[in-house]
Design a protein around this motif. Structure first.
Motif, PDB file in Angstrom:
ATOM      1  N   ARG A 133      11.030   1.894 -11.294  1.00  0.00           N
ATOM      2  CA  ARG A 133      12.301   1.293 -10.858  1.00  0.00           C
ATOM      3  C   ARG A 133      13.018   0.673 -12.063  1.00  0.00           C
ATOM      4  O   ARG A 133      14.233   0.832 -12.226  1.00  0.00           O
ATOM      5  N   CYS A 134      12.279  -0.025 -12.909  1.00  0.00           N
ATOM      6  CA  CYS A 134      12.875  -0.637 -14.102  1.00  0.00           C
ATOM      7  C   CYS A 134      13.393   0.422 -15.067  1.00  0.00           C
ATOM      8  O   CYS A 134      14.458   0.249 -15.679  1.00  0.00           O
ATOM      9  N   VAL A 152       7.149  -0.370  -9.755  1.00  0.00           N
ATOM     10  CA  VAL A 152       8.048  -1.311 -10.434  1.00  0.00           C
ATOM     11  C   VAL A 152       8.454  -0.762 -11.805  1.00  0.00           C
ATOM     12  O   VAL A 152       9.628  -0.830 -12.187  1.00  0.00           O
ATOM     13  N   TYR A 205       2.465  -1.554  -9.611  1.00  0.00           N
ATOM     14  CA  TYR A 205       2.832  -1.624 -11.026  1.00  0.00           C
ATOM     15  C   TYR A 205       3.610  -0.377 -11.414  1.00  0.00           C
ATOM     16  O   TYR A 205       4.619  -0.439 -12.111  1.00  0.00           O
ATOM     17  N   ALA A 222      14.639  -5.408  -8.741  1.00  0.00           N
ATOM     18  CA  ALA A 222      13.772  -4.239  -8.948  1.00  0.00           C
ATOM     19  C   ALA A 222      12.464  -4.380  -8.175  1.00  0.00           C
ATOM     20  O   ALA A 222      11.997  -3.429  -7.548  1.00  0.00           O
ATOM     21  N   VAL A 223      11.885  -5.581  -8.204  1.00  0.00           N
ATOM     22  CA  VAL A 223      10.625  -5.806  -7.491  1.00  0.00           C
ATOM     23  C   VAL A 223      10.843  -5.746  -5.987  1.00  0.00           C
ATOM     24  O   VAL A 223      10.042  -5.153  -5.252  1.00  0.00           O
ATOM     25  N   ALA A 255      11.131  -2.212  -5.067  1.00  0.00           N
ATOM     26  CA  ALA A 255       9.814  -1.571  -5.159  1.00  0.00           C
ATOM     27  C   ALA A 255       8.957  -1.894  -3.937  1.00  0.00           C
ATOM     28  O   ALA A 255       8.288  -1.008  -3.394  1.00  0.00           O
ATOM     29  N   LEU A 257       4.370  -8.858 -10.852  1.00  0.00           N
ATOM     30  CA  LEU A 257       5.348  -7.768 -10.902  1.00  0.00           C
ATOM     31  C   LEU A 257       6.705  -8.258 -11.401  1.00  0.00           C
ATOM     32  O   LEU A 257       7.394  -7.539 -12.129  1.00  0.00           O
ATOM     33  N   ALA A 315       8.714  -6.869 -14.634  1.00  0.00           N
ATOM     34  CA  ALA A 315      10.110  -6.436 -14.541  1.00  0.00           C
ATOM     35  C   ALA A 315      11.000  -7.251 -15.471  1.00  0.00           C
ATOM     36  O   ALA A 315      11.917  -6.708 -16.093  1.00  0.00           O
TER      37      ALA A 315
END
Length: 197
Positions: A97-98, A94, A91, A65-66, A69, A48, A52
């Protein structure tokens, strides 16, 4: 909006996304077992973070970000219905979020924060090291020219090898829109990286 779709689960299009033990760990974690969730985090974090980092370009943002998440997944784990694997579900979280981070960015991301990542074959001479660094820098700059959705679609499709169906579900758009964004991203990257062809 893609951010609102993070609760649904995309179909599991890769057999290697989850380990057989994940099913039991997810059940235990959903019941509040923090150790089970820690094992899930440990087994999926590296992949992940790579995703990211590909999407965001910087290690610090990728790790944040991870981490966000995983925190979101921990809170929503009782809602997880197992229509996809835990890895696929993460997945998607993440990726969304990205996308939110990319959309909130200023038009050009600072390249000074990105570490040097020369390809293995460029480590033999100073000239090749410099050439590799220049290529990575040029690619990062070219990726910054793409919209958040174009970048996500291109990274998921071209770098991670995901299906158009998976990318469409992860980004929250139709497969036709994914194909169009990947096409435009390829064209933009080809123009921007013309000197490296």
């Amino acid at each position: 909006m893609a951010g609102a779709r993070t609760q649904s689960e995309p179909p599991d299009t890769r057999a290697d996304t989850t380990a057989p033990d994940d099913v039991l760990l997810v059940v235990r974690a959903a019941e509040g077992d923090e150790d089970a969730f820690a094992v899930l985090v440990q087994s999926h974090a590296a992949a992940l973070i790579r995703l990211a980092t590909s999407l965001l370009g910087t290690g610090a943002e990728a790790e944040d970000a991870v981490q966000d998440a995983f925190l979101s997944a921990w809170r929503r784990l009782p809602e997880f219905q197992g229509r996809s694997s835990f890895g696929t579900w993460m997945y998607r979280i993440v990726t969304n979020r990205c996308l939110n981070v990319l959309r909130a960015r200023k038009p050009v991301a600072p390249l000074e924060e990105a570490g040097d990542v020369p390809a293995a074959e460029y480590t033999t001479s100073p000239a090749r090291i410099t050439e590799g660094r220049d290529a990575v820098r040029e690619l990062r700059e070219a990726l910054d020219l793409l919209s958040a959705e174009q970048r996500a679609c291109w990274v998921l499709r071209e770098l991670d090898g995901r299906s158009y169906e998976f990318v469409a579900d992860a980004v929250g758009i139709s497969q036709e829109a994914v194909r169009a964004r990947v096409f435009r991203a390829r064209r933009c990257l080809t123009q921007a990286l013309g000197a490296w062809r």
